[in-house]
Write a protein that holds these residues in place. Structure first.
Motif, mmCIF file in Angstrom:
data_model
loop_
_atom_site.group_PDB
_atom_site.id
_atom_site.type_symbol
_atom_site.label_atom_id
_atom_site.label_comp_id
_atom_site.label_asym_id
_atom_site.label_seq_id
_atom_site.Cartn_x
_atom_site.Cartn_y
_atom_site.Cartn_z
ATOM 1 N N VAL A 1 -10.360 -0.298 -7.965
ATOM 2 C CA VAL A 1 -9.508 -1.037 -7.044
ATOM 3 C C VAL A 1 -9.155 -2.421 -7.584
ATOM 4 C CG1 VAL A 1 -9.440 -2.145 -4.764
ATOM 5 C CG2 VAL A 1 -10.250 0.218 -4.985
ATOM 6 N N ARG A 2 -10.140 -3.155 -8.043
ATOM 7 C CA ARG A 2 -9.885 -4.528 -8.523
ATOM 8 C C ARG A 2 -9.063 -4.531 -9.809
ATOM 9 N NH1 ARG A 2 -12.243 -8.540 -5.857
ATOM 10 N NH2 ARG A 2 -13.935 -8.016 -4.384
ATOM 11 N N ALA B 1 0.829 -1.204 0.000
ATOM 12 C CA ALA B 1 0.000 0.000 0.000
ATOM 13 C C ALA B 1 0.865 1.256 0.000
ATOM 14 C CB ALA B 1 -0.940 -0.012 1.200
ATOM 15 N N THR C 1 -12.791 10.750 -3.410
ATOM 16 C CA THR C 1 -13.736 9.762 -3.904
ATOM 17 C C THR C 1 -15.072 10.434 -4.132
ATOM 18 O OG1 THR C 1 -12.613 7.991 -2.742
ATOM 19 C CG2 THR C 1 -14.863 7.565 -3.429
ATOM 20 N N TYR D 1 -5.276 3.785 -1.643
ATOM 21 C CA TYR D 1 -6.185 4.885 -1.975
ATOM 22 C C TYR D 1 -6.616 5.642 -0.712
ATOM 23 C CZ TYR D 1 -6.723 3.303 -6.840
ATOM 24 O OH TYR D 1 -6.511 2.979 -8.158
ATOM 25 N N GLN D 2 -6.822 4.903 0.360
ATOM 26 C CA GLN D 2 -7.196 5.550 1.622
ATOM 27 C C GLN D 2 -6.082 6.477 2.103
ATOM 28 O OE1 GLN D 2 -7.499 2.973 5.042
ATOM 29 N NE2 GLN D 2 -8.944 4.329 6.074
ATOM 30 N N PRO E 1 -6.961 -6.709 -3.594
ATOM 31 C CA PRO E 1 -7.760 -5.478 -3.613
ATOM 32 C C PRO E 1 -7.637 -4.687 -2.312
ATOM 33 C CG PRO E 1 -9.014 -7.292 -4.546
ATOM 34 C CD PRO E 1 -7.771 -7.896 -3.961
ATOM 35 N N ALA E 2 -7.477 -5.387 -1.193
ATOM 36 C CA ALA E 2 -7.345 -4.691 0.091
ATOM 37 C C ALA E 2 -6.097 -3.810 0.117
ATOM 38 C CB ALA E 2 -7.299 -5.701 1.234
ATOM 39 N N THR F 1 -12.512 7.222 -7.764
ATOM 40 C CA THR F 1 -11.449 7.974 -7.095
ATOM 41 C C THR F 1 -10.685 8.781 -8.125
ATOM 42 O OG1 THR F 1 -11.244 6.268 -5.404
ATOM 43 C CG2 THR F 1 -9.394 7.774 -5.661
ATOM 44 N N ALA G 1 -6.918 -0.736 -1.940
ATOM 45 C CA ALA G 1 -7.886 0.081 -1.187
ATOM 46 C C ALA G 1 -7.184 0.864 -0.088
ATOM 47 C CB ALA G 1 -8.977 -0.809 -0.604
ATOM 48 N N LYS G 2 -6.216 0.227 0.583
ATOM 49 C CA LYS G 2 -5.473 0.913 1.643
ATOM 50 C C LYS G 2 -4.614 2.033 1.052
ATOM 51 C CE LYS G 2 -2.350 0.186 5.543
ATOM 52 N NZ LYS G 2 -1.517 -0.789 6.290
ATOM 53 N N SER H 1 0.830 3.968 -3.120
ATOM 54 C CA SER H 1 0.432 5.362 -2.884
ATOM 55 C C SER H 1 1.581 6.307 -3.212
ATOM 56 C CB SER H 1 -0.039 5.554 -1.443
ATOM 57 O OG SER H 1 1.013 5.321 -0.523
#
Length: 448
Positions: free
Chosen positions: A37-38, A12, A66, A55-56, A48-49, A72, A52-53, A16
Motif C-alpha cells: 500500500v505505501r 480509490a 489478501t 484494494y478493498q 496510503p488510505a 494482496t 487501501a480503499k 481500482s
C-alpha cells in the motif's frame, strides 16, 4: 508490480479501475502480487488510505485476495458459467439419457387445472406494492414445514425463484468474494458453479448415506468456512439423507461455530420418503430451503425459504432491488397444487416408484460386484476406478450417465445414474452395462 503494466489514478475508484482493466486485458496474471500500500501510494502521490480503499474495492469485487504476509494478489477469476459447465457431455442421438438428474415428466402433476382455476379466480393482476410472498402461501408453507419438524415458530418465510436463487441471495448477503464455504463432496454441480461465479471458495467435506461426515465437516469449519450448505434429504448426487443420530452430532459441531451461515437444502422435498431431520436454528444465521422443482416440475421455479429474521430480510431486500418478487401466478399455482388431494396422491406414488427403481438398480449392481448408493431421491451414485473410461464405455453401450467430475472437489471418482425415467424391466441391462464399463475385462464381476 507487473513488469508490463503500470497502475494509474488519483482516487480509490480510478486506481481500482486501472488495476481491474489490467486484469481483464491479461496484463496481470493470477497470483501476481500488487505493490504494498505505501509503495503504490508513494508512486502515485496519493495517501496510503486512498490505495487501501482501492484494494478493498477490488477485494469486494473478487479481483484480488489478501493472503497475510503474502500481501494482496490477483485472484484466479473463473468464468461466469463456472468451470464445471464444460464437463457436461452433449447428448448424442440414440443414447438412453440417464444423466439429466430430472424427475420423470410422466410422474409430474399437470399444471393445467391449477392454472385454469387461478385464471378464473383472479379478476385483476396485483400491483407492485402487493407482489411479494403471498400470506396464504407462507401460511401454508409454515404449516407444511412444521409438520415435517422444521422449527418455524420464530422463523420468517420468503419465496425465491428456486433453490439456486435462494442460495445466491443468502451467500451474497452474508459473504464477500474470497470467503470460504463448506460444501458436500461430492455435491451439487450447479452450487459449485455458483460459488465460482460469486468468487467464493469451496472447502469440501465428505458425505455418506447418513449425511455429512462429522470429522471432515469439523475440519472444514475450523479451516475458516463462513458458510456451510447441507442437504437434508436426497443429496445430489449420492442420495444420502440425514438421520436423527447424525443430525444430533452435526448440530453439536455447528454449535461450536455460531457465526457460520447454515443453509439447509431439502432437495427432493415432498418426494423424499424418509423423515426430515432439520439442523437449525443452531447458528446465529440460518436458512432452510425447500424447492418445488423436483415434486412439481422444473418449470415451477419457486422455493420457500425459512430462517432467522435478519437473514430472510436480507434476501427479501436484495430481491426488491433486483427481480422484485416471485410471480404471484407461480405462487398461486403452488398453493393450488398443495391443496389438491389428487396431486398429493400422485407425488406419493412417484416417491414409491423412485424408491423401487433405486433399490432395484442398487441391488442389481451389488449382484454384479459393485457398490452403489441411493438412499433417497432420483439418482444412484456408483464409485468407479476411472470415471472417464466408465462414461465412455457406457456411451458405447448406448447409455449417457453423468461423470463424477461434475460433482467432485476432492472425492474419489464415480458416476451418477438418474433412475427417474427407468422402467424396472430396463434395470438388468443397465446394471450389466455399468458392470462392464467398470470392469471392462470382466474381472471382479461375479457370475449370475
Amino acid at each position: 508490480m507487473s513488469a508490463h503494466y503500470q497502475v494509474s489514478g488519483a482516487s480509490a475508484a480510478s486506481i481500482s479501475a486501472s488495476i481491474e482493466s489490467g486484469v481483464l486485458r491479461g496484463d496481470w496474471i493470477a497470483g501476481a502480487a500488487l505493490p504494498a500500500v505505501r509503495v503504490l501510494a508513494d508512486q502515485l502521490h496519493v495517501s496510503p488510505a486512498t490505495v487501501a480503499k482501492a484494494y478493498q474495492e477490488l477485494r469486494q469485487r473478487g479481483v484480488v485476495e489478501t493472503e497475510g504476509r503474502r500481501g494482496t494478489r490477483i485472484r484466479s477469476r473463473p468464468s461466469i458459467a463456472g468451470p464445471r459447465a464444460a464437463l457436461r457431455l452433449p447428448l448424442l442421438p440414440g443414447l438412453r439419457d440417464l444423466s439429466d438428474g430430472e424427475p420423470d415428466v410422466h410422474r409430474l402433476p399437470s399444471l393445467g387445472p391449477a392454472l385454469r382455476a387461478i385464471a378464473e379466480s383472479v379478476d385483476h393482476p396485483p400491483g407492485y406494492a402487493s407482489a411479494v410472498a403471498m400470506p396464504a402461501l407462507t401460511d401454508a408453507a409454515r404449516l407444511r414445514l412444521a409438520t415435517d419438524g422444521v422449527p418455524v415458530e420464530r422463523a420468517t418465510i420468503a419465496a425465491t425463484s428456486g433453490t439456486l436463487d435462494a442460495m445466491e441471495r443468502l451467500l451474497t448477503a452474508h459473504l464477500r468474494p474470497g470467503d470460504a464455504v463448506a460444501v458436500e463432496d461430492p455435491g451439487w454441480a450447479n452450487l459449485l458453479d455458483l460459488l465460482a461465479a460469486c468468487g467464493l471458495r469451496p472447502v469440501p467435506f465428505s458425505v455418506d448415506d447418513d449425511g455429512p461426515d462429522p470429522v471432515t465437516l469439523s475440519e472444514a469449519l475450523r479451516a475458516g468456512a463462513r458458510a456451510v450448505i447441507i442437504t437434508a434429504r436426497a443429496q445430489n448426487p449420492t442420495g444420502g439423507a440425514l438421520t436423527a443420530e447424525r443430525a444430533f452430532e452435526v448440530r453439536g459441531i455447528l454449535a461450536e461455530h455460531p457465526s457460520v451461515l447454515l443453509i439447509e437444502d431439502d432437495h427432493a422435498a415432498e418426494l423424499a420418503e424418509v423423515p426430515l431431520h432439520c439442523l437449525g436454528p443452531v447458528t446465529d444465521s440460518w436458512a432452510f430451503v425447500r424447492s418445488a422443482s423436483k415434486p412439481f416440475g422444473p418449470d415451477l421455479r419457486i422455493a420457500l425459504v425459512a430462517g432467522d429474521e435478519t437473514t430472510i430480510a436480507r434476501v427479501v431486500g436484495r430481491m426488491r432491488i433486483g427481480t422484485g418478487w416471485v410471480s404471484t401466478v407461480l405462487q398461486r399455482t403452488l398453493l393450488h397444487l398443495w391443496q389438491d388431494e389428487q396431486v398429493t396422491a400422485l407425488i406419493a406414488e412417484a416417491s414409491r416408484a423412485y424408491l423401487q427403481r433405486r433399490r432395484a438398480l442398487c441391488e442389481a449392481l451389488a449382484a454384479r460386484g459393485l457398490t452403489a448408493t441411493g438412499k433417497t431421491g432420483i439418482n444412484v451414485w456408483v464409485p468407479v476406478p476411472d470415471e472417464t473410461r466408465a462414461v465412455g464405455l457406457l456411451r458405447d453401450r448406448g447409455y449417457a450417465v453423468a461423470p463424477g467430475s461434475l460433482f467432485r472437489v476432492a472425492a474419489p471418482p464415480g458416476i451418477r445414474v438418474t433412475i427417474s425415467s427407468l422402467d424396472e424391466s430396463e434395470i438388468p441391462a443397465v446394471a450389466d452395462a455399468v458392470a462392464s464399463a467398470v470392469h471392462p475385462s470382466g474381472l471382479g464381476v461375479p457370475s449370475r
